[in-house]
Scaffold this active site. Structure first.
Site, PDB file in Angstrom:
ATOM      1  N   HIS A 164     -18.379 -34.017  87.695  1.00 48.77           N
ATOM      2  CA  HIS A 164     -18.013 -35.063  88.742  1.00 48.77           C
ATOM      3  C   HIS A 164     -18.745 -36.347  88.880  1.00 48.77           C
ATOM      4  CE1 HIS A 164     -15.882 -31.236  89.862  1.00 48.77           C
ATOM      5  NE2 HIS A 164     -17.033 -30.561  89.721  1.00 48.77           N
ATOM      6  N   SER A 285     -20.329 -64.263  81.721  1.00 53.01           N
ATOM      7  CA  SER A 285     -19.503 -64.596  82.694  1.00 53.01           C
ATOM      8  C   SER A 285     -19.588 -66.357  82.747  1.00 53.01           C
ATOM      9  CB  SER A 285     -19.896 -64.060  84.088  1.00 53.01           C
ATOM     10  OG  SER A 285     -19.172 -64.763  85.174  1.00 53.01           O
ATOM     11  N   LYS A 291     -24.752 -62.371  83.901  1.00 49.85           N
ATOM     12  CA  LYS A 291     -23.932 -61.274  83.675  1.00 49.85           C
ATOM     13  C   LYS A 291     -24.128 -60.930  82.111  1.00 49.85           C
ATOM     14  CE  LYS A 291     -21.387 -58.962  85.788  1.00 49.85           C
ATOM     15  NZ  LYS A 291     -20.115 -59.423  86.315  1.00 49.85           N
ATOM     16  N   GLU A 298     -14.711 -51.927  77.497  1.00 47.79           N
ATOM     17  CA  GLU A 298     -13.552 -52.327  78.390  1.00 47.79           C
ATOM     18  C   GLU A 298     -12.408 -52.335  77.599  1.00 47.79           C
ATOM     19  OE1 GLU A 298     -15.978 -53.843  82.278  1.00 47.79           O
ATOM     20  OE2 GLU A 298     -15.335 -55.224  80.836  1.00 47.79           O
TER      21      GLU A 298
END
Ligand code: ARG
Length: 487
Positions: A164, A285, A291, A298
């Site tokens: 979880h 970014s 960033k 991804e």
């Protein structure tokens, strides 16, 4: 590719037509824009077919020699980029045959004896698919090697195992990597299965019912590196379950890699800080200077969506088709091409990304010791001192509740505090380090240091059988190159 234009060229099948096809129909009907990928398979298939026709006395040896010479020239032109793929030629089969006719003239007209584009396309596609399967299998082995290498690089590293996404019990990083290794081994097994069913020759099924010439299907199958011939002509030209088998195998590989990618995303956050992606495998970014984004991971996760999509599209294309061939089946190609391209790309980028990723054993182990991840081990300790497990669970639950209220974790508790929860805890000290938790789990399949070392060895032996299979089949499929070679 040039357009059909207002003066469409004569069709190789034009005999019964008195008017040219509408330009829009040419555009809709054409598959040449994508089935040019079959050029190599198509030409090798034709060379094998012509040799068989000559051996059976169906065409003359002279015609066969001319056909083979011409086909090899077409192949050289395609490789050189000088062959013109015209929309009016419809598909790769007509494009190759049309060019052959330009090169050798009349004998070209004998090539299509005892054959149809229906068995031809199924043959080409099966040959293409088996190579795609081997290419992907090789990519999966690269991914497995990269995972094994991480385990070998950090053999003692411990991280929290999660359920979880809550810290559950400590595990070895190597055990975690081997978990993905197991998934990918099963993926290799699936690919091996797909290959076996795919590598059967439809050639000789004709349009749908077999042909009226004394052909030798075994001969063409053997020349083209097939393991067997398809037993039923209707099935041979009309079923695409070899494509449909390929897509779920790809979907599961994609799904497994997507889960791994998701973990890399999480682990690379400053909140976790378990890994540092190499600059070469991260992006920045345009507005936020701080960033460092895990875009590669991804995209591995994101591209899984289109892989699943192609599976559903292909199942749907096939579901309402009466036997045997229907033009709907031309829709069987682009989805699997995109799937193989997408997954092929993922499998190329993932291994170097993993190899260049730095793991941080200290924060990982620290996290494994916190978040009450040792609660089960403390309960197990009580059980070993004689308490029934349910009571032990109750006791440790109370300790956790107390800690949570006090804002403490197990190691911060004093002897007195432990003693409050059980006389056993007043006497001895439960195991309190992640290392204790690891060493306690030397059971088959567990994360214990000894058994994981053994599991790593055993994995190698199983992995090797797949590597041998890839090498063997790659050699088998290379017969096409021999057919296409010009002396
Ligand atoms: N381009 C076609 C395909 O991809 C080849 C087979 C055409 N057969 C036919 N009967 N029109 O399916």
């Amino acid at each position: 590719m040039s357009e059909g234009g207002s003066q469409p060229s004569a069709k190789l099948w034009g005999g019964r037509f008195s008017r040219p096809t509408d330009a829009l129909v040419d555009e809709l009907n054409a598959s040449i824009g994508f089935d040019q990928r079959f050029a190599r398979h198509d030409i090798a298939g034709s060379i094998a077919h012509a040799r068989m026709l000559a051996k059976q006395g169906i065409i003359s040896a002279d015609d066969q020699a001319e056909i083979e010479r011409g086909l090899k020239q077409v192949w050289r032109e395609i490789q050189a980029g000088t062959h013109e793929f015209r929309q009016s030629d419809e598909d790769i089969h007509l494009s190759v045959e049309g060019r052959l006719r330009e090169i050798i003239g009349a004998p070209a007209g004998r090539l299509h004896t005892g054959r149809s584009r229906n068995d031809q396309v199924a043959t080409d596609f099966r040959m293409w698919c088996r190579e795609a399967v081997l290419m992907l299998a090789a990519g999966v082995t690269d991914a497995i090697n990269a995972l094994l290498e991480i385990g070998d690089r950090y053999p003692d590293a411990i991280l929290p195992g999660y359920t979880h996404l809550q810290r559950a019990q400590p595990v070895l990083l190597r055990h975690h990597m081997l978990a993905y290794g197991e998934m990918l081994l099963r993926d290799l097994d699936r690919l091996r299965d797909v290959y076996r069913r795919t590598n059967q020759s439809p050639l000789g099924a004709g349009a749908l019912a077999g042909v009226t010439y004394p052909i030798d299907r075994e001969m063409t199958a053997q020349l083209l590196g097939f393991d067997d011939v398809c037993a039923n002509s209707l099935d041979a030209v009309s079923d695409r379950d070899f494509v449909i088998d390929t897509l779920p195998a790809c979907s599961q590989i994609s799904m497994h890699l997507s889960r791994l990618a998701e973990e890399l995303v999480i682990w690379s956050t400053p909140e976790f800080g378990f890994i540092e992606l190499d600059d070469a495998f991260a992006t920045g970014s345009s507005i936020m200077p701080q960033k460092k984004n895990p875009d590669v991971a991804e995209l591995i996760r994101g591209k899984t969506g289109r892989v699943y999509g192609h599976l559903i599209a292909m199942l749907t294309v096939n579901k309402g088709l009466p036997l045997s061939y229907n033009k709907d089946l031309q829709e069987d190609k682009e989805g699997v091409f995109d799937t193989v391209d997408t997954l092929g790309m993922i499998l190329r980028v993932l291994p170097p990304m993993l190899q260049s990723t730095t793991f941080r054993p200290e924060p990982m182990e620290q996290a494994a010791g916190g978040g009450f991840a040792l609660a089960t081990d403390i309960a197990d300790y009580l059980v070993k001192q004689g308490l029934p497990f349910r009571e032990a669970h109750e006791v440790v639950g109370a300790v956790v509740g107390y800690c949570a209220a006090e804002g403490k974790d197990f190691p911060a508790l004093s002897v007195d505090e432990w003693a409050r929860f059980s006389p056993i805890l007043a006497e001895g000290r439960p195991p309190l380090t992640p290392r204790d938790a690891i060493e306690a789990r030397n059971v088959q399949g567990g994360t214990g240091d000894q058994v994981v070392k053994e599991a790593r060895q055993a994995f190698d032996a199983r992995f090797e059988t797949f590597q041998e299979w890839i090498a063997e089949k790659t050699q088998q499929t290379a017969v096409l190159d021999a057919l296409l070679e010009t002396e």
